[in-house]
Design an enzyme around this catalytic site. Sequence first.
Site, PDB file in Angstrom:
ATOM      1  N   HIS A  88       0.815  -1.215   0.000  1.00 46.54           N
ATOM      2  CA  HIS A  88       0.000   0.000   0.000  1.00 46.54           C
ATOM      3  C   HIS A  88       0.849   1.267   0.000  1.00 46.54           C
ATOM      4  CE1 HIS A  88      -2.766   3.114   1.448  1.00 46.54           C
ATOM      5  NE2 HIS A  88      -3.764   2.329   1.077  1.00 46.54           N
ATOM      6  N   ARG A  89       1.799   1.386   0.913  1.00 44.58           N
ATOM      7  CA  ARG A  89       2.778   2.462   1.034  1.00 44.58           C
ATOM      8  C   ARG A  89       2.210   3.800   1.522  1.00 44.58           C
ATOM      9  NH1 ARG A  89       7.053   3.413  -3.305  1.00 44.58           N
ATOM     10  NH2 ARG A  89       5.298   3.931  -4.652  1.00 44.58           N
ATOM     11  N   ASP A  90       0.969   3.827   1.960  1.00 39.91           N
ATOM     12  CA  ASP A  90       0.439   5.051   2.562  1.00 39.91           C
ATOM     13  C   ASP A  90      -0.631   4.703   3.602  1.00 39.91           C
ATOM     14  OD1 ASP A  90       0.203   7.760   3.054  1.00 39.91           O
ATOM     15  OD2 ASP A  90      -1.177   8.141   1.404  1.00 39.91           O
ATOM     16  N   LEU A  91      -0.327   3.710   4.430  1.00 43.86           N
ATOM     17  CA  LEU A  91      -1.268   3.301   5.459  1.00 43.86           C
ATOM     18  C   LEU A  91      -1.265   4.325   6.593  1.00 43.86           C
ATOM     19  CD1 LEU A  91      -0.322  -0.474   5.509  1.00 43.86           C
ATOM     20  CD2 LEU A  91      -2.503   0.475   4.712  1.00 43.86           C
ATOM     21  N   ASN A  95      -6.594   6.787   5.877  1.00 49.21           N
ATOM     22  CA  ASN A  95      -6.856   5.849   4.781  1.00 49.21           C
ATOM     23  C   ASN A  95      -7.484   4.551   5.276  1.00 49.21           C
ATOM     24  OD1 ASN A  95      -5.994   7.568   2.792  1.00 49.21           O
ATOM     25  ND2 ASN A  95      -3.916   6.763   2.710  1.00 49.21           N
TER      26      ASN A  95
END
Length: 327
Positions: A88-91, A95
């Site tokens: 995911h890289r933007d938890l 979000n």
Amino acid sequence: MNILTIVHSYSLYIQLHNHSTLNHPNIIRFIEVLLTPTDLAIVMEYASGGELFDRVLGSGRMEEDEARYFFQQLISGVDYCHKNGVTHRDLKLENALIDICAKSQAPRLKICDFGYSKHSIVDSAPKSAVGTPAYIAPEVLKRQGQYDGKAADVWSCGVTLYVMLCGRYPFEDTNDPKNFRKTVKRILNGEYGFPSKVALSDTVRDLLSGIFSVDVTKRMKMDDIKNHEWFNVNLPSELFDDSRNDAFEPMDRDLLEKIVKKAREKSSVSMNNDSNNNSNNNNNSKSGTDTPRSAEEVGTQQQQQQQQPSKAMSVDEFMEMDEDFTT
């Protein structure tokens, strides 16, 4: 998404493709993407309960049982992503949406926003610093090349759990919380503590200690978290049962690519037209006069601007900081 805001790169297609392949109760369902004369519309599942961030903001922090309830669902969704090749890289709390089950009225966490996601087959290996700095793993902030996207997601999950439990970010300097340079250095050193007024069990402290390991080789992996004592308290038996996922057909990959390509073509035309219109408007404005404003109007506008909440530093702003935080 307005046509003028569409990025002329492969990233938009990757975002849509990665999200469209995922089908899990703890992930917002991607339904379809439509192209209108003015917009690229992404149709997704509706979550009626808003952001997890707002839930924490409203209560200040959560008790361990409530935080564990949502953390178990977060790990269930992220584990599914990783098993299907997606990081995911933007938890973060913003979000993670909450949906209220119509039958039981129980809140269900659903992960959203796959704009920075990477797929192990379709994409290149992660190497860029993306996401929200307060949640980003130290190896990502160092900007020293490729990193393990799964390990970075685990770190972000740990930050999410910490904020739910403590009501603040783990690596902020409590005496100077808005000093981002100090925050970054504390992240790189894995330097954090727990508020003295928050009573936390030894088991959750142990879990966070394993997650917040600066050494990626020693950091907990998904299986380690799933087998941890604290995580398994009151764990719903169906949470990691893949058979509960409804059968569905992801949106055709070729069709997705054609729609995005068409949107880019429209975006180019719209931007050229908009540029010409702006040029004409600028020329016309030079010959006109601005409407004078009273001192009261100016004062009201300034007051409204001052009342707006300050925006947290984005990763783009972090990238613009010409400073070596590793020294």
